[in-house]
Design a protein around this motif. Structure first.
Motif, short mmCIF file in Angstrom:
data_model
loop_
_atom_site.label_atom_id
_atom_site.label_comp_id
_atom_site.label_asym_id
_atom_site.label_seq_id
_atom_site.Cartn_x
_atom_site.Cartn_y
_atom_site.Cartn_z
N VAL A 197 -78.87 82.82 9.47
CA VAL A 197 -80.07 83.51 9.17
C VAL A 197 -80.78 84.05 10.38
N SER B 118 -74.89 72.06 5.83
CA SER B 118 -74.64 73.56 5.40
C SER B 118 -76.04 74.09 5.52
N ASN B 119 -77.31 73.48 5.23
CA ASN B 119 -78.54 73.93 5.40
C ASN B 119 -79.01 74.49 6.86
N THR C 5 -76.43 74.89 9.12
CA THR C 5 -75.49 76.31 9.50
C THR C 5 -76.25 77.54 9.08
N LEU C 6 -76.77 77.45 7.63
CA LEU C 6 -77.34 78.61 7.09
C LEU C 6 -78.61 79.25 7.83
#
Length: 155
Positions: free
Chosen positions: A111, A103-104, A106-107
């Motif tokens: 961004v 998830s990090n 992906t974020l």
């Protein structure tokens, strides 16, 4: 076929018989409120991407991004055991750490994509302001426009 359905608090455990040759992911599932929320958010991402492209308001890249994020959320919600494989692949002990790492990443990708898109939009606004200034200067030089800054003021 589902053998048992046990409910304890917000956690629902479904034990399905594992047949020979079936992946271990299809064995025991632990569904919680987080799974339900991620399923709903994933479906909202999919619907939002579809409606943006259907109305012609956004590019196909936004649709692909929405499908990737929404599809990932739906997959994780329906198959929480799949991240055990991802955790082993990444050399992590816990499924939760694998979910956090993915998830990090992906974020971070989202961004970077959005910052790139914002930069392009700033460039477009800057070019439009330059063109508008040139057009205003041409109109003033031609005497077609007074000193009024009101764009609705047509003499």
């Amino acid at each position: 076929m589902i053998d048992t359905l046990a409910t304890t608090g917000a956690l629902v455990t479904l034990d399905a018989p594992v047949t020979a040759g079936a992946p271990a992911v299809l064995g025991t599932f632990d569904y919680s409120l987080v799974n339900v929320v991620s399923l709903l958010v994933g479906l909202l991402f999919l619907a939002n991407g579809y409606f943006l492209v259907r109305k012609g308001r956004e590019a196909v890249a936004v649709f692909v991004l929405s499908v990737a994020v929404g599809g990932g959320l739906v997959f994780v919600a329906l198959f929480p055991g799949a991240f055990d494989f991802v955790a082993r692949l990444l050399g992590l002990e816990l499924r939760a750490r694998a979910i956090l790492v993915v998830s990090n990443l992906t974020l971070f990708a989202l961004v970077i994509y959005l910052l790139n898109r914002i930069g392009k939009l700033y460039d477009r606004v800057s070019r439009l302001n330059e063109r508008l200034s040139l057009l205003d200067a041409e109109l003033e030089a031609a005497g077609g426009r007074g000193d009024s800054d009101d764009p609705d003021d047509h003499e």
